[in-house]
Design an enzyme around this catalytic site. Structure first.
Site, PDB file in Angstrom:
ATOM      1  N   LYS A  13      22.217   7.355 -51.548  1.00 27.62           N
ATOM      2  CA  LYS A  13      22.321   6.249 -52.513  1.00 27.62           C
ATOM      3  C   LYS A  13      21.632   4.995 -51.987  1.00 27.62           C
ATOM      4  O   LYS A  13      20.925   4.320 -52.720  1.00 27.62           O
ATOM      5  CB  LYS A  13      23.785   5.889 -52.801  1.00 27.62           C
ATOM      6  CG  LYS A  13      24.597   6.972 -53.465  1.00 27.62           C
ATOM      7  CD  LYS A  13      25.976   6.461 -53.862  1.00 27.62           C
ATOM      8  CE  LYS A  13      26.809   5.914 -52.712  1.00 27.62           C
ATOM      9  NZ  LYS A  13      27.179   6.927 -51.690  1.00 27.62           N
ATOM     10  N   ARG A  88      34.242   2.514 -56.827  1.00 27.13           N
ATOM     11  CA  ARG A  88      34.623   3.747 -56.143  1.00 27.13           C
ATOM     12  C   ARG A  88      35.962   4.284 -56.629  1.00 27.13           C
ATOM     13  O   ARG A  88      36.417   5.312 -56.128  1.00 27.13           O
ATOM     14  CB  ARG A  88      34.721   3.480 -54.648  1.00 27.13           C
ATOM     15  CG  ARG A  88      33.427   3.905 -53.898  1.00 27.13           C
ATOM     16  CD  ARG A  88      33.732   3.835 -52.518  1.00 27.13           C
ATOM     17  NE  ARG A  88      33.151   4.329 -51.381  1.00 27.13           N
ATOM     18  CZ  ARG A  88      32.089   3.873 -50.728  1.00 27.13           C
ATOM     19  NH1 ARG A  88      31.318   2.965 -51.231  1.00 27.13           N
ATOM     20  NH2 ARG A  88      31.783   4.350 -49.564  1.00 27.13           N
ATOM     21  N   ARG A 127      22.073   9.929 -39.714  1.00 27.65           N
ATOM     22  CA  ARG A 127      21.677   8.663 -40.326  1.00 27.65           C
ATOM     23  C   ARG A 127      21.561   7.543 -39.284  1.00 27.65           C
ATOM     24  O   ARG A 127      22.392   7.410 -38.398  1.00 27.65           O
ATOM     25  CB  ARG A 127      22.739   8.284 -41.365  1.00 27.65           C
ATOM     26  CG  ARG A 127      22.483   6.986 -42.062  1.00 27.65           C
ATOM     27  CD  ARG A 127      23.134   6.954 -43.389  1.00 27.65           C
ATOM     28  NE  ARG A 127      24.590   6.862 -43.327  1.00 27.65           N
ATOM     29  CZ  ARG A 127      25.342   6.769 -44.416  1.00 27.65           C
ATOM     30  NH1 ARG A 127      24.801   6.791 -45.608  1.00 27.65           N
ATOM     31  NH2 ARG A 127      26.648   6.689 -44.303  1.00 27.65           N
ATOM     32  N   ARG A 160      26.006   3.870 -37.529  1.00 28.45           N
ATOM     33  CA  ARG A 160      27.225   3.190 -37.971  1.00 28.45           C
ATOM     34  C   ARG A 160      28.450   3.773 -37.280  1.00 28.45           C
ATOM     35  O   ARG A 160      28.527   4.981 -37.077  1.00 28.45           O
ATOM     36  CB  ARG A 160      27.386   3.368 -39.480  1.00 28.45           C
ATOM     37  CG  ARG A 160      26.576   2.384 -40.271  1.00 28.45           C
ATOM     38  CD  ARG A 160      26.556   2.718 -41.723  1.00 28.45           C
ATOM     39  NE  ARG A 160      27.874   3.039 -42.279  1.00 28.45           N
ATOM     40  CZ  ARG A 160      28.070   3.284 -43.569  1.00 28.45           C
ATOM     41  NH1 ARG A 160      27.062   3.238 -44.419  1.00 28.45           N
ATOM     42  NH2 ARG A 160      29.269   3.570 -44.026  1.00 28.45           N
ATOM     43  N   ARG A 171      36.136  10.234 -44.995  1.00 26.12           N
ATOM     44  CA  ARG A 171      35.379   9.571 -46.069  1.00 26.12           C
ATOM     45  C   ARG A 171      35.064  10.539 -47.203  1.00 26.12           C
ATOM     46  O   ARG A 171      35.126  10.179 -48.367  1.00 26.12           O
ATOM     47  CB  ARG A 171      34.103   8.948 -45.499  1.00 26.12           C
ATOM     48  CG  ARG A 171      34.407   7.716 -44.649  1.00 26.12           C
ATOM     49  CD  ARG A 171      33.235   7.291 -43.808  1.00 26.12           C
ATOM     50  NE  ARG A 171      32.104   6.881 -44.588  1.00 26.12           N
ATOM     51  CZ  ARG A 171      30.833   6.940 -44.156  1.00 26.12           C
ATOM     52  NH1 ARG A 171      30.563   7.410 -42.957  1.00 26.12           N
ATOM     53  NH2 ARG A 171      29.868   6.530 -44.928  1.00 26.12           N
TER      54      ARG A 171
HETATM   55  P1  AMP Z   1      29.599   2.698 -47.500  1.00 25.67           P
HETATM   56  O1  AMP Z   1      28.588   1.985 -46.662  1.00 25.67           O
HETATM   57  O2  AMP Z   1      29.322   2.588 -48.965  1.00 25.67           O
HETATM   58  O3  AMP Z   1      29.815   4.128 -47.067  1.00 25.67           O
HETATM   59  O4  AMP Z   1      31.002   1.929 -47.271  1.00 25.67           O
HETATM   60  C1  AMP Z   1      31.571   1.842 -45.979  1.00 25.67           C
HETATM   61  C2  AMP Z   1      33.072   1.583 -46.103  1.00 25.67           C
HETATM   62  O5  AMP Z   1      33.283   0.339 -46.789  1.00 25.67           O
HETATM   63  C3  AMP Z   1      33.840   2.620 -46.907  1.00 25.67           C
HETATM   64  O6  AMP Z   1      34.214   3.753 -46.134  1.00 25.67           O
HETATM   65  C4  AMP Z   1      35.039   1.810 -47.371  1.00 25.67           C
HETATM   66  O7  AMP Z   1      35.990   1.625 -46.328  1.00 25.67           O
HETATM   67  C5  AMP Z   1      34.419   0.444 -47.656  1.00 25.67           C
HETATM   68  N1  AMP Z   1      33.949   0.348 -49.063  1.00 25.67           N
HETATM   69  C6  AMP Z   1      32.660   0.248 -49.504  1.00 25.67           C
HETATM   70  N2  AMP Z   1      32.616   0.171 -50.836  1.00 25.67           N
HETATM   71  C7  AMP Z   1      33.895   0.230 -51.271  1.00 25.67           C
HETATM   72  C8  AMP Z   1      34.512   0.220 -52.542  1.00 25.67           C
HETATM   73  N3  AMP Z   1      33.795   0.143 -53.679  1.00 25.67           N
HETATM   74  N4  AMP Z   1      35.868   0.297 -52.599  1.00 25.67           N
HETATM   75  C9  AMP Z   1      36.616   0.375 -51.489  1.00 25.67           C
HETATM   76  N5  AMP Z   1      36.094   0.410 -50.243  1.00 25.67           N
HETATM   77  C10 AMP Z   1      34.752   0.333 -50.125  1.00 25.67           C
END
Ligand code: AMP
Length: 219
Positions: A13, A88, A127, A160, A171
Site C-alpha cells: 500500500k 482500519r 521491507r 521498522r 498485525r
Molecule cells: P502501518 O505503518 O500502517 O502498518 O501502521 C503501523 C501501526 O500504527 C499499526 O500496527 C497500528 O498500531 C498503528 N496504526 C496505523 N494506522 C492505524 C489505524 N488506522 N488505526 C489504528 N492503528 C493504526
C-alpha cells in the site's frame, strides 16, 4: 480525487500510495507514518499510540480518527488525497465518512490490495524504509540500487521495529479480525476495486492506473 488504500500490512500500500500520489499530484496521508513521526516527536498522541504500535495492535479509533481528520484539514482540497492505512475499522470508516461529509467531501474509490498470508510475512520481513524520506524498499522484491541506501535521498535504510516476525503475526491477526470487514463495508457502498497485490510493483501500479483512469481521473 479522494482514495483509500485497503489491505494487509506488507501488501504494498505504501509503495503504491507514493506512486499514485506522484502520478496524480495527490497528497499521501499514511496513518502509520504520521503515528511514527508523533512517536519520534514525543507528542501526547505519540505517547498514547506507542504501546499499541509496538505490540502490533490498533491505536484506539478516537485517537487515530482525530489525527487523520486533522491531517486532511492541513492538505489542499484539490486535487485530493490518498489515505494509506486508514480507516482500519468499521468505526473509523464511519467517522471518516461523517468527517468528510461535514467538509463537503466524499471517498471516490477504495483500492483493496489482496494477498495470501504466506507472501505477506516474506514481504514484511524484507521491507526496508528510508528514515529520512520514508521511501520503501524490499530486499527481495524492490531492492535499492545500493544495499541499505535510499535511491531518492541517499540516507540509510532501516527496518521498522514492528516488522519483526513475532509482531507481524499479531498485525496480520489484527488485520483479519478488525480491518478485513471493511472489504464488505466498502463493497456494499459500491466503492471497492480489487487489486492483485502479489504481482510485481510495476504490474500492480499498471493495474491501479487502469482503475483510476476508469474513474475518470486525469493521469
Ligand atoms: P502501518 O505503518 O500502517 O502498518 O501502521 C503501523 C501501526 O500504527 C499499526 O500496527 C497500528 O498500531 C498503528 N496504526 C496505523 N494506522 C492505524 C489505524 N488506522 N488505526 C489504528 N492503528 C493504526
Amino acid at each position: 480525487m479522494h482514495l483509500i488504500l485497503l489491505g494487509p500490512p506488507g501488501a504494498g500500500k505504501g509503495t503504491q500510495a507514493q506512486r499514485i500520489a506522484a502520478a496524480r499530484r495527490l497528497v499521501q496521508l499514511s496513518s502509520g507514518d504520521i503515528l511514527r513521526s508523533e512517536v519520534r516527536a514525543g507528542s501526547e498522541v505519540g505517547r498514547r499510540a506507542r504501546s499499541f504500535m509496538d505490540q502490533g495492535t490498533l491505536v484506539p479509533d478516537a485517537i487515530i480518527t482525530e489525527v487523520m481528520l486533522a491531517g486532511i484539514d492541513r492538505v489542499p482540497r484539490e486535487p485530493g488525497f490518498v489515505l494509506d492505512g486508514f480507516p482500519r475499522t468499521v468505526a473509523q470508516a464511519e467517522a471518516l465518512e461523517a468527517g468528510l461529509a461535514a467538509r463537503g467531501m466524499r471517498i471516490d474509490a477504495v483500492l483493496n490490495f489482496d494477498m495470501p498470508d504466506g507472501d505477506i510475512v516474506r514481504r514484511i520481513v524484507g521491507r526496508r524504509t528510508c528514515s529520512n524520506c520514508h521511501a520503501t524498499y524490499n530486499v527481495e522484491f524492490l531492492p535499492p540500487r545500493s544495499t541499505d541506501v535510499c535511491d531518492v535521498c541517499g540516507q540509510r535504510l532501516t527496518q521498522r521495529d514492528d516488522d519483526r516476525e513475532e509482531v507481524v503475526v499479531t498485525r496480520l491477526r489484527t488485520y483479519r479480525a478488525q480491518t478485513a470487514p471493511l472489504v464488505n463495508y466498502y463493497q456494499g457502498k459500491g466503492l471497492l476495486r480489487n487489486v492483485d497485490a502479489s504481482a510485481a510493483p510495476e504490474t500492480v501500479e499498471a493495474a491501479v492506473r487502469r482503475i483510476l483512469d476508469g474513474l475518470g481521473a486525469v493521469g
